[in-house]
Design a protein around this motif. Structure first.
Motif, short mmCIF file in Angstrom:
data_model
loop_
_atom_site.label_atom_id
_atom_site.label_comp_id
_atom_site.label_asym_id
_atom_site.label_seq_id
_atom_site.Cartn_x
_atom_site.Cartn_y
_atom_site.Cartn_z
N THR A 94 0.81 -1.22 0.00
CA THR A 94 0.00 0.00 0.00
C THR A 94 0.84 1.27 0.00
OG1 THR A 94 -0.12 -0.13 2.42
CG2 THR A 94 -1.93 -1.13 1.16
N LEU A 95 2.12 1.14 0.39
CA LEU A 95 2.98 2.32 0.47
C LEU A 95 3.98 2.41 -0.67
CD1 LEU A 95 3.83 2.54 4.28
CD2 LEU A 95 2.12 3.84 3.00
N ARG A 96 4.02 1.41 -1.53
CA ARG A 96 5.07 1.39 -2.57
C ARG A 96 4.94 2.57 -3.53
NH1 ARG A 96 8.35 -2.92 -3.52
NH2 ARG A 96 8.12 -4.69 -2.09
N GLU A 97 3.71 2.97 -3.84
CA GLU A 97 3.53 4.05 -4.80
C GLU A 97 3.86 5.42 -4.20
OE1 GLU A 97 2.87 3.75 -7.96
OE2 GLU A 97 2.72 1.56 -7.84
N ALA A 98 3.80 5.53 -2.88
CA ALA A 98 3.95 6.85 -2.25
C ALA A 98 5.12 6.89 -1.26
CB ALA A 98 2.66 7.23 -1.53
N ILE A 99 5.95 5.85 -1.21
CA ILE A 99 6.98 5.78 -0.18
C ILE A 99 8.00 6.90 -0.31
CG2 ILE A 99 8.47 4.25 -1.52
CD1 ILE A 99 7.87 4.24 2.31
N PHE A 100 8.19 7.42 -1.55
CA PHE A 100 9.19 8.45 -1.76
C PHE A 100 8.62 9.86 -1.62
CE2 PHE A 100 10.84 4.79 -4.11
CZ PHE A 100 12.11 4.71 -3.57
N GLU A 101 7.34 9.98 -1.25
CA GLU A 101 6.74 11.29 -1.08
C GLU A 101 6.98 11.81 0.33
OE1 GLU A 101 2.64 11.14 -2.10
OE2 GLU A 101 2.99 10.41 -4.14
N GLN A 102 6.99 13.14 0.45
CA GLN A 102 7.24 13.76 1.74
C GLN A 102 6.09 13.45 2.71
OE1 GLN A 102 7.74 17.96 1.57
NE2 GLN A 102 8.35 18.17 3.70
#
Length: 554
Positions: A484-492
């Motif tokens: 669930t976090l793979r798409e947004a893991i690099f976002e602040q």
């Protein structure tokens, strides 16, 4: 005393709320304008009505005076016939009365038969002798009236009598009221409408002024100017169209703008800052700690949205500070953090060693003590020698040594893969930034390993600058990254450390900012049998286009 009273009234008026003052002033001006307009229209109608009555009365009198039957009756002094003629001529007419006299102004006909034979009133001396027509107003035998008098000529042009045709002033007043009463009603309606519009306008002003008085607004403006000038960071405010509404001195200084600040107000931000996408794109979104380039200066920028109470934002205010200053502060904080961690690790190791050595010495195991001291010293020296020979950047080497000690303290093993080397940093990154990339990846790997009870507690680091890219790979046997976090893991703001209330989710975001700025790529893969593998590829020479990051699964 009158002057004192005026000053008192003026002070009292100034104490009234500004929107109410606007309403009262508009109401006063509207009333004065309507009064002046009413006065003008009334005077104009008065002149028109009197002129119209005069013309109408004189024309009717001349028509009656030119009647052949009436001329014959005047010659014959036939009052009875004159009464019949006047009765016929009065039918359908709006004049009030007609009086007919002879050449000596003796009445031959009068609406009141008792007045016949008496001299006519308001006769102009010499008028009959000269054959003049005239208009006169005054109190007569019938009442206050406006009279048109014209001579009666026979077939030879001789004056043989006079016709006096009158309009009572009371009738003229009724005509005036018939016009002025509706006009007054219209003026009252207009005044009410103007009062309503004035109130709506004053309410609009109150809303636009946020309920503040002009002096309060002036104070806020002065405070804003002082605040903008005192802030060390650069500040630029833009409206929804991208036009500059405020800019402080430090912003002009950092951007290389030499002209006074007011010269830039109202100009498009694209004419002042290049590139200007941070000021204009997705302006409704607030952004924090974004690495940008303004006029060739690398900065850390923040953006706040200016709301006006409507759905669309009214603009944004951007604050920024030179990244070099942030980097210097970051380097100092990083060194302090490393010193603290190293001291804590050394203290922990020292206590353990002292306890172990104390026990061995008490048991008189002198050979074991000597063997233990030599072995530990040799392992530490081998790691130091390896880092000194393969990692040319001393700050990066110091980081790896500190992380190795930290791993031991946590019960983990930091395995630097054989063949790792770093001769030079990639273009566009300094020692602090490169250390931040490696340090954040290792910290995340340590945390993930500690969360997995089945982990082998080994974290592997591969660092190489062979070829055209600098490669950083960090692998762990930890808990991995949830799908669930793979798409947004690099976002602040996104973090896998949900159980840590102090986690801010900025580490990976900072890594992506550094890597993307240099045209590099960061990937996330699943490690076998568990855990994650982060790989970073940074070109030694910065690419002309901006790179992005992507996720991929093994």
């Amino acid at each position: 005393m009158p002057g004192t009273e005026k000053i008192g009234v003026l002070r009292l008026f100034q104490k009234i709320a500004f929107p109410l003052r606007i309403f009262l002033l508009l109401l006063l001006v509207s009333t004065l304008l309507i009064a002046a307009l009413g006065k003008y229209l009334t005077a104009s109608f008065e002149d028109y009505l009197l002129e119209h009555v005069r013309d109408m009365a004189m024309n009717q009198a001349r028509i009656i005076a030119s009647n052949d039957s009436l001329i014959t009756a005047v010659k014959n002094r036939d009052s009875a016939h004159l009464a019949v003629i006047v009765g016929k001529l009065s039918t359908g007419s709006d004049f009030d009365y007609v009086v007919i006299g002879d050449s000596h102004s003796i009445r031959l006909f009068h609406p009141n038969p008792e007045k016949i034979g008496y001299p006519m009133q308001w006769t102009k001396p010499g008028a009959l002798e000269k054959g003049e027509s005239y208009f006169i107003t005054g109190e007569g035998s019938i009442g206050m009236a406006m009279r048109a008098k014209t001579p009666i000529f026979d077939e030879h042009g001789k004056v043989i009598g006079v016709v006096s045709l009158g309009y009572l002033v009371s009738k003229i007043d009724s005509w005036r009221l018939d016009f002025l009463l509706p006009l007054a009603g219209v003026f009252v309606v207009i005044l009410i409408v103007l009062m309503l519009l004035s109130w709506l306008f004053s309410s609009h002003i109150r809303r636009q002024m946020l309920g503040m008085e002009p002096r309060q607004i002036a104070r806020v403006v002065r405070q804003q100017e002082a605040l903008f000038g005192s802030v060390f960071e650069g500040l630029i405010a833009v409206d929804s169209d991208g036009l500059i509404t405020a800019i402080n001195r430090n912003a002009r200084k950092m951007l290389g703008l030499r002209s006074p600040g007011r010269q830039w107000l109202g100009k498009p931000i694209s004419d002042v800052v290049h590139p200007a996408s941070f000021f204009t794109e997705k302006i409704a979104e607030a952004r924090q700690d974004v690495i940008c380039t303004f006029n060739g200066l690398s900065v850390i920028a923040n953006r706040g949205v200016i709301h006006s109470g409507h759905a669309a934002p009214a603009g944004a205010i951007v604050s920024f500070r030179s990244k070099d200053e942030i980097s210097t502060l970051n380097a100092q904080l990083t060194q302090i953090k490393q010193y603290v961690e190293s001291l804590r690790t050394l203290r922990h190791e020292h206590l353990n060693w002292m306890s172990t050595l104390s026990g061995l010495l008490q048991m008189k195991e002198y050979d074991r003590v000597l063997e233990m001291v030599k072995g530990e010293s040799q392992a530490q020296q081998e790691l130091i020698d390896y880092l000194r020979s393969e990692i040319n950047d001393r700050q990066v080497a110091g980081l790896l040594f500190g992380k190795s000690q930290r791993a031991r303290e946590l019960g983990l093993v930091l395995n630097i893969v054989p063949g790792s080397q770093l001769s030079a940093l990639p273009e566009g990154l300094d020692s602090t930034e490169f250390s931040a990339i490696v340090g954040n990846l290792l910290d995340n790997a340590f945390d993930a390993s500690l969360k997995n009870s089945r982990s082998n507690n080994i974290v592997e680091l591969y660092l190489s600058d062979e070829g055209s890219e600098v490669i950083i790979e960090v692998a762990d046997q930890g808990c991995g990254v949830p799908e669930t976090l793979r798409e947004a893991i690099f976002e602040q703001g996104v973090s896998t450390k949900t159980d840590n209330k102090d986690a801010h989710g900025i580490g990976l975001y900072l890594i992506v900012s550094y890597v993307s700025r240099c045209g590099g790529v960061i990937t996330l893969e699943d490690n076998q049998p568990s855990g994650s593998l982060f790989s970073v590829f940074i070109p030694k020479v910065k690419k002309s286009n901006d790179a992005t990051y992507y996720d991929s699964d093994c």
